[in-house]
Design a protein around this motif. Structure first.
Motif, PDB file in Angstrom:
ATOM      1  N   TRP A 540     -20.907 -34.829  69.837  1.00 20.63           N
ATOM      2  CA  TRP A 540     -20.600 -35.154  68.449  1.00 20.63           C
ATOM      3  C   TRP A 540     -19.964 -33.955  67.748  1.00 20.63           C
ATOM      4  CZ3 TRP A 540     -19.797 -39.368  65.952  1.00 20.63           C
ATOM      5  CH2 TRP A 540     -20.477 -40.541  66.238  1.00 20.63           C
ATOM      6  N   GLN A 541     -20.439 -32.757  68.062  1.00 19.40           N
ATOM      7  CA  GLN A 541     -19.903 -31.585  67.380  1.00 19.40           C
ATOM      8  C   GLN A 541     -18.452 -31.329  67.766  1.00 19.40           C
ATOM      9  OE1 GLN A 541     -22.686 -28.401  67.259  1.00 19.40           O
ATOM     10  NE2 GLN A 541     -21.877 -27.834  65.264  1.00 19.40           N
ATOM     11  N   LYS A 542     -18.088 -31.629  69.005  1.00 18.82           N
ATOM     12  CA  LYS A 542     -16.686 -31.502  69.405  1.00 18.82           C
ATOM     13  C   LYS A 542     -15.821 -32.491  68.620  1.00 18.82           C
ATOM     14  CE  LYS A 542     -17.716 -29.986  74.140  1.00 18.82           C
ATOM     15  NZ  LYS A 542     -17.663 -30.342  75.579  1.00 18.82           N
ATOM     16  N   VAL A 543     -16.330 -33.696  68.440  1.00 18.87           N
ATOM     17  CA  VAL A 543     -15.601 -34.688  67.649  1.00 18.87           C
ATOM     18  C   VAL A 543     -15.438 -34.197  66.216  1.00 18.87           C
ATOM     19  CG1 VAL A 543     -15.725 -37.025  66.678  1.00 18.87           C
ATOM     20  CG2 VAL A 543     -16.309 -36.633  69.084  1.00 18.87           C
ATOM     21  N   ALA A 544     -16.512 -33.618  65.657  1.00 19.42           N
ATOM     22  CA  ALA A 544     -16.437 -33.117  64.286  1.00 19.42           C
ATOM     23  C   ALA A 544     -15.457 -31.958  64.173  1.00 19.42           C
ATOM     24  CB  ALA A 544     -17.823 -32.689  63.813  1.00 19.42           C
ATOM     25  N   LEU A 545     -15.420 -31.103  65.178  1.00 22.15           N
ATOM     26  CA  LEU A 545     -14.450 -29.994  65.174  1.00 22.15           C
ATOM     27  C   LEU A 545     -13.024 -30.523  65.209  1.00 22.15           C
ATOM     28  CD1 LEU A 545     -16.147 -27.380  67.514  1.00 22.15           C
ATOM     29  CD2 LEU A 545     -15.570 -27.061  65.114  1.00 22.15           C
ATOM     30  N   GLY A 546     -12.844 -31.658  65.867  1.00 19.71           N
ATOM     31  CA  GLY A 546     -11.519 -32.266  65.893  1.00 19.71           C
ATOM     32  C   GLY A 546     -11.019 -32.596  64.499  1.00 19.71           C
ATOM     33  N   ARG A 547     -11.947 -32.882  63.578  1.00 20.74           N
ATOM     34  CA  ARG A 547     -11.552 -33.173  62.196  1.00 20.74           C
ATOM     35  C   ARG A 547     -10.929 -31.952  61.537  1.00 20.74           C
ATOM     36  NH1 ARG A 547     -17.472 -35.824  60.889  1.00 20.74           N
ATOM     37  NH2 ARG A 547     -17.328 -37.502  62.448  1.00 20.74           N
ATOM     38  N   ALA A 548     -11.434 -30.772  61.865  1.00 25.81           N
ATOM     39  CA  ALA A 548     -10.867 -29.545  61.291  1.00 25.81           C
ATOM     40  C   ALA A 548      -9.441 -29.325  61.766  1.00 25.81           C
ATOM     41  CB  ALA A 548     -11.744 -28.349  61.660  1.00 25.81           C
ATOM     42  N   TYR A 549      -9.192 -29.595  63.061  1.00 26.83           N
ATOM     43  CA  TYR A 549      -7.821 -29.475  63.573  1.00 26.83           C
ATOM     44  C   TYR A 549      -6.921 -30.537  62.942  1.00 26.83           C
ATOM     45  CZ  TYR A 549      -9.263 -26.167  67.190  1.00 26.83           C
ATOM     46  OH  TYR A 549      -9.723 -25.063  67.860  1.00 26.83           O
ATOM     47  N   MET A 550      -7.466 -31.721  62.761  1.00 25.04           N
ATOM     48  CA  MET A 550      -6.700 -32.813  62.157  1.00 25.04           C
ATOM     49  C   MET A 550      -6.359 -32.493  60.707  1.00 25.04           C
ATOM     50  SD  MET A 550      -5.596 -35.930  62.996  1.00 25.04           S
ATOM     51  CE  MET A 550      -4.858 -37.303  62.085  1.00 25.04           C
ATOM     52  N   ARG A 551      -7.233 -31.767  60.039  1.00 26.68           N
ATOM     53  CA  ARG A 551      -7.072 -31.476  58.619  1.00 26.68           C
ATOM     54  C   ARG A 551      -5.852 -30.598  58.360  1.00 26.68           C
ATOM     55  NH1 ARG A 551      -8.549 -33.992  54.053  1.00 26.68           N
ATOM     56  NH2 ARG A 551      -9.125 -32.586  52.379  1.00 26.68           N
ATOM     57  N   ASP A 552      -5.666 -29.561  59.171  1.00 23.50           N
ATOM     58  CA  ASP A 552      -4.536 -28.643  59.023  1.00 23.50           C
ATOM     59  C   ASP A 552      -4.452 -28.137  57.585  1.00 23.50           C
ATOM     60  OD1 ASP A 552      -2.371 -27.136  59.811  1.00 23.50           O
ATOM     61  OD2 ASP A 552      -0.919 -28.725  59.395  1.00 23.50           O
ATOM     62  N   ALA A 553      -5.564 -27.571  57.086  1.00 28.09           N
ATOM     63  CA  ALA A 553      -5.652 -27.104  55.700  1.00 28.09           C
ATOM     64  C   ALA A 553      -5.440 -25.588  55.639  1.00 28.09           C
ATOM     65  CB  ALA A 553      -7.012 -27.475  55.117  1.00 28.09           C
ATOM     66  N   GLN A 554      -5.239 -25.092  54.401  1.00 30.20           N
ATOM     67  CA  GLN A 554      -5.036 -23.655  54.222  1.00 30.20           C
ATOM     68  C   GLN A 554      -6.342 -22.874  54.289  1.00 30.20           C
ATOM     69  OE1 GLN A 554      -1.897 -22.182  51.481  1.00 30.20           O
ATOM     70  NE2 GLN A 554      -2.018 -24.226  50.547  1.00 30.20           N
ATOM     71  N   LEU A 555      -7.452 -23.542  53.940  1.00 30.25           N
ATOM     72  CA  LEU A 555      -8.764 -22.896  53.986  1.00 30.25           C
ATOM     73  C   LEU A 555      -9.677 -23.716  54.873  1.00 30.25           C
ATOM     74  CD1 LEU A 555     -10.964 -20.892  52.988  1.00 30.25           C
ATOM     75  CD2 LEU A 555     -11.360 -22.464  51.065  1.00 30.25           C
ATOM     76  N   LEU A 556     -10.284 -23.067  55.855  1.00 34.62           N
ATOM     77  CA  LEU A 556     -11.227 -23.730  56.752  1.00 34.62           C
ATOM     78  C   LEU A 556     -12.623 -23.176  56.515  1.00 34.62           C
ATOM     79  CD1 LEU A 556      -9.202 -23.801  60.080  1.00 34.62           C
ATOM     80  CD2 LEU A 556      -9.673 -25.719  58.558  1.00 34.62           C
ATOM     81  N   ILE A 557     -13.589 -24.072  56.386  1.00 32.29           N
ATOM     82  CA  ILE A 557     -14.986 -23.687  56.229  1.00 32.29           C
ATOM     83  C   ILE A 557     -15.753 -24.292  57.392  1.00 32.29           C
ATOM     84  CG2 ILE A 557     -17.038 -23.874  54.782  1.00 32.29           C
ATOM     85  CD1 ILE A 557     -15.180 -24.134  52.367  1.00 32.29           C
TER      86      ILE A 557
END
Length: 638
Positions: A540-557
């Protein structure tokens, strides 16, 4: 060995005083919800509302028309019996007319029921959507307040079946028109009958109104307990809690807690129901006595020859229907008041406004961010749990309710910082303030030298990618779970968004999980729906990390992004961490120092303050709190 008796914290409900009945002024005040409610119904579907109103108007004249034609039939039959020469044409015509009137009434009633059912479904759907839209506008602090959940629960209950109020309003109007026609008939023959009618039904109205108010007060007071009942039902029989419930033997405790609350509510409701039944029965007998007094008057005048048998049939039927109509109208008025009280919960919820709002003239969000973020003497404490209590700004600096105490630091473009500290040090709170999920109690947060409050919160959120430790495991497809990072793109064009989803999955290692699933990206995750497949915590955590890559935002938390990963998977994530944060600002919270040391700068927090700041090597050389925590963790691997 006998099971220990579970705690009974909810037993105190039995000592709660009975609900008080609101005053008449408070009851009439509740009716202010009817005009906005009717506007909402009208906006739902004007055609349905118009059709229902016209059909109700038609049906309002059916009773008096039927009674009058019935009187004519009786008089025609009596006349035929007296003379011995029946006028069959007239009698047949009258019977046919009565049949036509009844048939029209039946068709109107069936058609009206259909339209009301369709309007009810449509209204319920629109209200549910509006409730979700409004909830999305509210602040995070609302969702962390138990009082808000009580209000939300009451508001949610209004989205289902509340259209019955419209049916009651139309029914009340229809009955009022019908009653006017019947009363006109009574007044034309005998005003005394009308007076008797009013006297016999008024007590029922007062009694029913009184108990309707008490019923609402009871449900209102028990809202928190009813939420607990729903919660106990959920955790006692849920796939997410089944393992612990079985292993820890929680079922007896949960069942006992549920039984205590349910029995308490039943006892309170039973007492009110019994009192209501006794009073209603007595008032109903009084009404019946009045009816037969009026009926005796009609019979007496008929025997004296002052009324015909047709008049007897007309007046007895008119009085009986008028009595039933008035009782129904009074009960409908009581229920209308009760429904208006429940609507009050809905409109109060809709009146709630977020404290973090879009400024009238927001600054354009910087793309790219040039100077970064700055915390300048930021203090923060969470709002009071008691709804409506003001946040005290002048608390002493040593008050324990302060979560952050004078925090000051900067995050430069392209810089990766890590927040380190024991639980409760304020790490996650900093990220919530950075994403403007909360406002600082004191101090300022700047973005490119301007207060963060001068920017549109929606634009800020669009440029922030967040993966919290308690990320949500959506019961959706694998593709949707990853696309949560930019779900709008998937909604607009699924074919165009799919390559981005696959790319995000590959970079977060979620692709390794997806490839093992029977339907791959189309696979339903979670056990809530048919065909769903559950994943391990690390998957599940790998799937959630995929959301961060999908986001492509200027600030990552990233709040503990590798907490559930094994050593091999964690190493693979680290290799991709630089790629994920390249050219971006990143805030990393982790208790694993192997992760923290990758940051450009580390802030060590303690009791809401920045205790130490520097690189991994600098902080080790300082031999302070960071070095102490690092060595403690390292000792566990020796």
């Amino acid at each position: 060995m006998a099971e220990p008796a579970p705690a009974q914290p909810s037993a105190r409900r039995s000592r709660r005083p009975p609900p008080a009945s609101p005053t008449w002024a408070e009851r009439m005040k509740a009716m202010r919800n009817l005009p906005p409610f009717l506007r909402m119904v009208w906006q739902t579907h004007r055609g349905y509302v118009t059709g229902i109103a016209l059909l109700r108007l038609l049906r309002a004249f059916i009773p008096i028309a039927t009674l009058w034609v019935g009187k004519l039939i009786v008089d025609a039959v009596v006349e035929a019996t007296r003379t011995g020469t029946p006028d069959w044409t007239r009698i047949a015509t009258l019977v046919g007319i009565e049949f036509g009137i009844v048939a029209v009434g039946e068709v109107a009633a069936r058609t009206g029921t259909l339209l009301e059912s369709l309007l009810g479904d449509l209204f319920s759907n629109r209200m549910s959507v509006r409730l979700m839209e409004h909830a999305a506008e509210l602040d995070l602090q609302h969702f962390e307040d138990p009082a808000f959940y009580d209000r939300l629960e009451r508001a949610r209950r209004q989205t289902v079946g509340r259209i019955v109020l419209l049916s009651q309003l139309f029914g009340l109007a229809q009955d009022a028109i019908t009653l006017l026609t019947l009363i006109g008939t009574l007044l034309a023959f005998s005003p005394v009958l009308f007076v008797l009618l009013v006297i016999t039904v008024l007590p029922s109205f007062l009694g029913e109104t009184h108990f309707a108010a008490l019923g609402y007060s009871l449900l209102y007071q028990w809202t928190p307990e009813r939420r607990k009942l729903d919660y106990y039902r959920l955790i006692a029989a849920s796939e997410k809690t089944a393992k612990e419930v079985k292993l820890f033997g929680l079922s007896p405790y949960l069942i006992a807690q549920y039984r205590t609350l349910a029995d308490g509510f039943y006892a309170a409701n039973r007492g009110l129901a019994i009192r209501r039944n006794l009073v209603s029965t007595g008032l109903s007998l009084l009404s019946t006595l009045g009816y037969y007094a009026a009926y005796a008057t009609i019979v007496y005048r008929t025997v004296l020859g002052r009324l015909t048998l047709g008049d007897l049939a007309l007046l007895s039927g008119t009085f009986s229907r008028s009595r039933d109509l008035i009782q129904r109208m009074l009960l409908s008025t009581t229920e209308l008041y009760e429904q208006a009280l429940y609507l009050d919960d809905l409109f109060v919820f809709f009146s709630m406004r977020p404290s973090i709002a879009r400024p009238e003239r927001p600054l354009p969000f910087p793309r790219p961010i040039r100077e970064g973020f700055e915390f300048r003497d930021v203090w923060f404490r969470y709002p009071e749990a008691v709804e409506g209590a003001p946040v005290q700004m002048d608390l002493p600096d040593d008050d324990k309710s302060w979560v952050l105490r004078g925090i000051s630091f900067r995050i430069h473009p392209g810089e990766r910082i890590a927040l380190v500290g024991e639980n409760g040090a304020g790490k996650t709170t900093i990220t919530k303030l950075l994403a403007r999920l909360y406002e600082p109690t004191r101090g300022t947060i700047l973005l490119d030298g301007r207060p963060l409050a001068e920017y549109d919160p929606a634009e800020l959120h669009d440029q922030v990618g967040v993966i919290f430790q308690d990320f949500v495991r959506y019961d959706m497809t694998a593709e949707e779970n990853i696309a949560v990072g930019r779900i709008g793109e998937l909604a607009r064009d699924e074919q165009e968004a799919r390559p981005k989803v696959v790319g995000a999955a590959e970079r977060s290692l979620a692709s390794e999980v997806v490839e093992t699933l029977p339907e791959r990206y189309r696979q339903m995750l979670g056990r809530r729906f048919d065909g769903g497949v559950d994943l391990s915590g690390g998957q599940w955590q790998k799937v959630a990390l995929g959301r961060a890559y999908m986001r492509d935002a200027q600030l990552l938390i990233l709040d503990e992004p590798t907490a559930a990963l094994d050593a091999r998977a964690e190493f693979g994530v680290f290799q991709r961490f630089s790629e994920l944060t390249e050219g971006k600002m990143a805030v990393l919270i982790s208790h694993r120092f192997s992760t923290v040391r990758m940051a450009d700068r580390i802030l060590v927090l303690e009791h809401g303050k920045v205790l130490e700041e520097g690189t991994h090597d600098d902080l080790l050389a300082l031999s302070g709190r960071y070095a102490e925590l690092f060595n403690l963790q390292a000792a566990g691997y020796r």
